[in-house]
Write a protein that holds these residues in place. Sequence first.
Motif, PDB file in Angstrom:
ATOM      1  N   UNK A 107       0.833  -1.200   0.000  1.00  0.00           N
ATOM      2  CA  UNK A 107       0.000   0.000   0.000  1.00  0.00           C
ATOM      3  C   UNK A 107       0.867   1.250   0.000  1.00  0.00           C
ATOM      4  N   UNK A 108       1.928   1.241   0.809  1.00  0.00           N
ATOM      5  CA  UNK A 108       2.830   2.391   0.852  1.00  0.00           C
ATOM      6  C   UNK A 108       3.471   2.620  -0.505  1.00  0.00           C
ATOM      7  N   UNK A 109       3.901   1.536  -1.157  1.00  0.00           N
ATOM      8  CA  UNK A 109       4.547   1.660  -2.460  1.00  0.00           C
ATOM      9  C   UNK A 109       3.602   2.272  -3.494  1.00  0.00           C
ATOM     10  N   UNK A 113       3.833   6.071  -5.171  1.00  0.00           N
ATOM     11  CA  UNK A 113       3.938   6.296  -6.620  1.00  0.00           C
ATOM     12  C   UNK A 113       2.849   7.257  -7.073  1.00  0.00           C
ATOM     13  N   UNK A 114       1.619   7.035  -6.604  1.00  0.00           N
ATOM     14  CA  UNK A 114       0.515   7.905  -7.005  1.00  0.00           C
ATOM     15  C   UNK A 114       0.758   9.344  -6.555  1.00  0.00           C
ATOM     16  N   UNK A 115       1.262   9.497  -5.321  1.00  0.00           N
ATOM     17  CA  UNK A 115       1.524  10.837  -4.819  1.00  0.00           C
ATOM     18  C   UNK A 115       2.610  11.534  -5.644  1.00  0.00           C
ATOM     19  N   UNK A 116       3.662  10.785  -5.989  1.00  0.00           N
ATOM     20  CA  UNK A 116       4.731  11.360  -6.804  1.00  0.00           C
ATOM     21  C   UNK A 116       4.205  11.771  -8.177  1.00  0.00           C
ATOM     22  N   UNK A 154      -1.435   8.991 -17.987  1.00  0.00           N
ATOM     23  CA  UNK A 154      -1.756   7.580 -18.196  1.00  0.00           C
ATOM     24  C   UNK A 154      -1.221   6.724 -17.055  1.00  0.00           C
ATOM     25  N   UNK A 155      -0.009   7.052 -16.588  1.00  0.00           N
ATOM     26  CA  UNK A 155       0.562   6.303 -15.468  1.00  0.00           C
ATOM     27  C   UNK A 155      -0.293   6.476 -14.218  1.00  0.00           C
ATOM     28  N   UNK A 212       9.742   4.268 -10.770  1.00  0.00           N
ATOM     29  CA  UNK A 212      10.148   3.018 -11.414  1.00  0.00           C
ATOM     30  C   UNK A 212      10.630   2.009 -10.377  1.00  0.00           C
ATOM     31  N   UNK A 213      11.457   2.463  -9.424  1.00  0.00           N
ATOM     32  CA  UNK A 213      12.018   1.556  -8.414  1.00  0.00           C
ATOM     33  C   UNK A 213      10.930   0.989  -7.510  1.00  0.00           C
ATOM     34  N   UNK A 214       9.981   1.830  -7.076  1.00  0.00           N
ATOM     35  CA  UNK A 214       8.899   1.364  -6.210  1.00  0.00           C
ATOM     36  C   UNK A 214       8.044   0.312  -6.915  1.00  0.00           C
ATOM     37  N   UNK A 215       7.745   0.555  -8.184  1.00  0.00           N
ATOM     38  CA  UNK A 215       6.907  -0.381  -8.938  1.00  0.00           C
ATOM     39  C   UNK A 215       7.643  -1.704  -9.184  1.00  0.00           C
TER      40      UNK A 215
END
Length: 229
Positions: A107-109, A113-116, A154-155, A212-215
């Motif tokens: 969930x944190x990951x 990503x969404x926040x970034x 899109x991301x 990219x790293x989190x995903x």
Amino acid sequence: MHLVSVMRRCVWAVLLWPNLLTSSVPLDCRQEQGGVSRCSSISQEKLLDRVIQHAELIYRVSEESCSLYEETFIPLPLQFQRNQAGYSCRTLPIPSSRSEVQQISDKWLLHSVLMLVQSWLEPLVYLQTSLDRYDAAPEVIINKTKWVSEKLISLEQGVVVLIKEMLDEGLLNLNHSEEALFQYDVQPEMVESVMKDYTLLSCFKKDAHKMEAFLKLLKCRQTEIYNCS
């Protein structure tokens, strides 16, 4: 020699640009009538793969744009001045040790990503407006900035669907962060504008790398093939 080097990079960038666009994997998770996402028919595994590939492309293009911008507009004295003047990125705190990486949740990951992603939507629109004011901005930089801005949307859509499917959470409102990680002025002086835009590109490149790293860490946890620590 510097001008020749820049021109050569611009020529190669223009030649390779169509290949980059055609090789990208489509990621269209927009809502259709009835509130059904176009990604609903894609398996969770394939959707995650597409989101990762999207993030990889965004990071690659941001890296190329940053390098080209630096070669075009930032001579070595200004690069030194930037380092001394305290131009820095506001950054998302990230785990710095193996134990911290193991403790963070999926969930944190995903939410990070969404926040970034959301924190950069408006700054990239500002960057497009700023670059349009430059007399000598290579068109390839402007085009790449517009491309990244579109792909970032899109991301965002893809990550929102992943949050819904992987975390079993409702779709989030796509409201942008009230306080972006990068602060920018509306119309600074030209020299300062060049430096701020350079900092913006540099900061976005760093955050794109984090996305990219989190995903990829999330993917690693799903497959359990690699040592995800």
